[in-house]
Design an enzyme around this catalytic site. Structure first.
Site, PDB file in Angstrom:
ATOM      1  N   ASP A 104       0.832  -1.200   0.000  1.00 35.80           N
ATOM      2  CA  ASP A 104       0.000   0.000   0.000  1.00 35.80           C
ATOM      3  C   ASP A 104       0.870   1.255   0.000  1.00 35.80           C
ATOM      4  OD1 ASP A 104       0.872  -0.124   2.614  1.00 35.80           O
ATOM      5  OD2 ASP A 104      -1.120  -0.035   3.518  1.00 35.80           O
ATOM      6  N   SER A 105       2.185   1.057   0.030  1.00 35.20           N
ATOM      7  CA  SER A 105       3.127   2.160  -0.202  1.00 35.20           C
ATOM      8  C   SER A 105       2.945   2.774  -1.578  1.00 35.20           C
ATOM      9  CB  SER A 105       4.572   1.670  -0.044  1.00 35.20           C
ATOM     10  OG  SER A 105       4.803   0.494  -0.811  1.00 35.20           O
TER      11      SER A 105
ATOM     12  N   ASP B 297      -0.780  -6.230   0.241  1.00 36.33           N
ATOM     13  CA  ASP B 297      -1.190  -5.519   1.451  1.00 36.33           C
ATOM     14  C   ASP B 297      -2.702  -5.351   1.501  1.00 36.33           C
ATOM     15  OD1 ASP B 297       0.910  -4.877   3.168  1.00 36.33           O
ATOM     16  OD2 ASP B 297       1.516  -3.137   1.999  1.00 36.33           O
TER      17      ASP B 297
ATOM     18  N   LYS C  85      -1.121  -9.326   3.631  1.00 37.67           N
ATOM     19  CA  LYS C  85      -0.370  -8.794   4.763  1.00 37.67           C
ATOM     20  C   LYS C  85      -1.232  -7.812   5.543  1.00 37.67           C
ATOM     21  CE  LYS C  85       3.171  -5.842   4.296  1.00 37.67           C
ATOM     22  NZ  LYS C  85       2.758  -4.684   5.157  1.00 37.67           N
TER      23      LYS C  85
ATOM     24  N   GLU D 269      -1.330  -5.212   9.148  1.00 39.22           N
ATOM     25  CA  GLU D 269      -0.579  -4.507  10.174  1.00 39.22           C
ATOM     26  C   GLU D 269      -1.323  -4.555  11.503  1.00 39.22           C
ATOM     27  OE1 GLU D 269       1.047  -1.048   7.083  1.00 39.22           O
ATOM     28  OE2 GLU D 269       0.222  -0.486   9.030  1.00 39.22           O
TER      29      GLU D 269
ATOM     30  N   GLU E 110       9.349  -3.763  11.003  1.00 36.07           N
ATOM     31  CA  GLU E 110       9.829  -2.522  10.390  1.00 36.07           C
ATOM     32  C   GLU E 110      10.327  -1.529  11.425  1.00 36.07           C
ATOM     33  OE1 GLU E 110       8.288   0.995   7.311  1.00 36.07           O
ATOM     34  OE2 GLU E 110       7.037  -0.768   7.681  1.00 36.07           O
TER      35      GLU E 110
END
Length: 262
Positions: A43-44, A82, A110, A112, A179
């Site tokens: 999603d970056s 993501d 993925k 978070e 991270e």
């Protein structure tokens, strides 16, 4: 094609592997040709493709679009996508939106977050959707944690990250991205977990490394300390990707200047 079992076996043999983000077909073809074991549709893309300050505005539909494009360029790498902000706020949301990304071509999703994701990860994996967890600096929570800064420097915070990682592994997560934490914590997590631990700004002792593609090619306007521009010493983008993978596997990257201390 590389599987999750392949990556787990590499951890068991103490063989490091490389991962990189991708957002389109053309770069995906190069990444696959470079032999990089895992590709993440991050999603970056909100930052490096859309020019946004955070990843928060990225939608599920946008992630699915880019996942489809990347998947068409991949024959060998494991494809992970993501799940964007608030797309997994409840287990029901997570199941619905993960299905969209898997149908778009992802082989794993993925997420978070820490302890609160335990039940969600269990429900996803019970239904055949592999999960990569993400701890430490979690960009979707940037407003809560007060910006993009190193996590886990205090003893209590480090202990919480380890506890969360063990819980998420028990819930069914098969990979972990960690991270922006001190190198000592990255090493501790790799030793404590049975699943592969993929570091980004987490020191040299994790089982693998991941970078944002545009960072490792020196394209990103804001270059993070934990990254390295591999393009100047290469004759092509393909060679830069190959050098990145070789340096990760050989332990030359990350070097001390790319790491954080306590």
């Amino acid at each position: 094609m590389t599987t999750i079992d392949d990556l787990t076996a590499m951890k068991g043999r103490s063989e490091k592997f490389a991962s990189i983000t991708a957002y389109d077909f053309s770069f995906a073809k190069l990444i696959d040709s470079a032999g990089i074991e895992m590709v993440l549709i991050g999603d970056s893309l909100g930052n490096v493709i859309q020019g946004r300050n955070t990843t928060i505005p990225v939608s599920v539909d946008e992630m699915a679009y880019h996942t489809e494009a990347v998947r068409r360029g991949i024959d060998r790498s494991l494809v992970v996508s993501d799940m964007p902000f608030m797309s997994y706020a409840t287990p029901t949301d997570a199941l619905h939106n993960a299905a969209i990304l898997m149908q778009a071509g992802a082989q794993m999703v993925k997420l978070e977050g820490g302890e609160w994701l335990g039940d969600t990860i269990y429900q996803l994996t019970e239904r055949g959707i592999p999960v990569c967890a993400h701890l430490g600096l979690t960009p979707q929570s940037v407003h809560k944690i007060g910006g993009f800064k190193v996590q886990g420097r205090e003893k209590k915070a480090a202990e919480q990250i380890v506890a969360d990682a063990l819980l998420l592994q028990e819930a069914g997560a098969q990979l972990l991205v960690i991270e922006c934490v001190p190198s000592s914590l990255g090493k501790l997590l790799a030793q404590a977990l049975n699943i592969p631990v993929i570091g980004i700004g987490a020191g040299p002792d994790t089982d693998a490394q991941i970078l944002v593609l545009y960072d490792m090619l020196g394209i990103s306007p804001a270059f993070p300390r934990f990254s390295k521009n591999f393009l100047p010493d290469s004759d092509s983008v393909l060679m830069a990707l190959q050098q990145y993978a070789e340096q990760v596997r050989g332990g030359a990257f990350p070097a001390a200047e790319h790491c954080f201390s306590e």
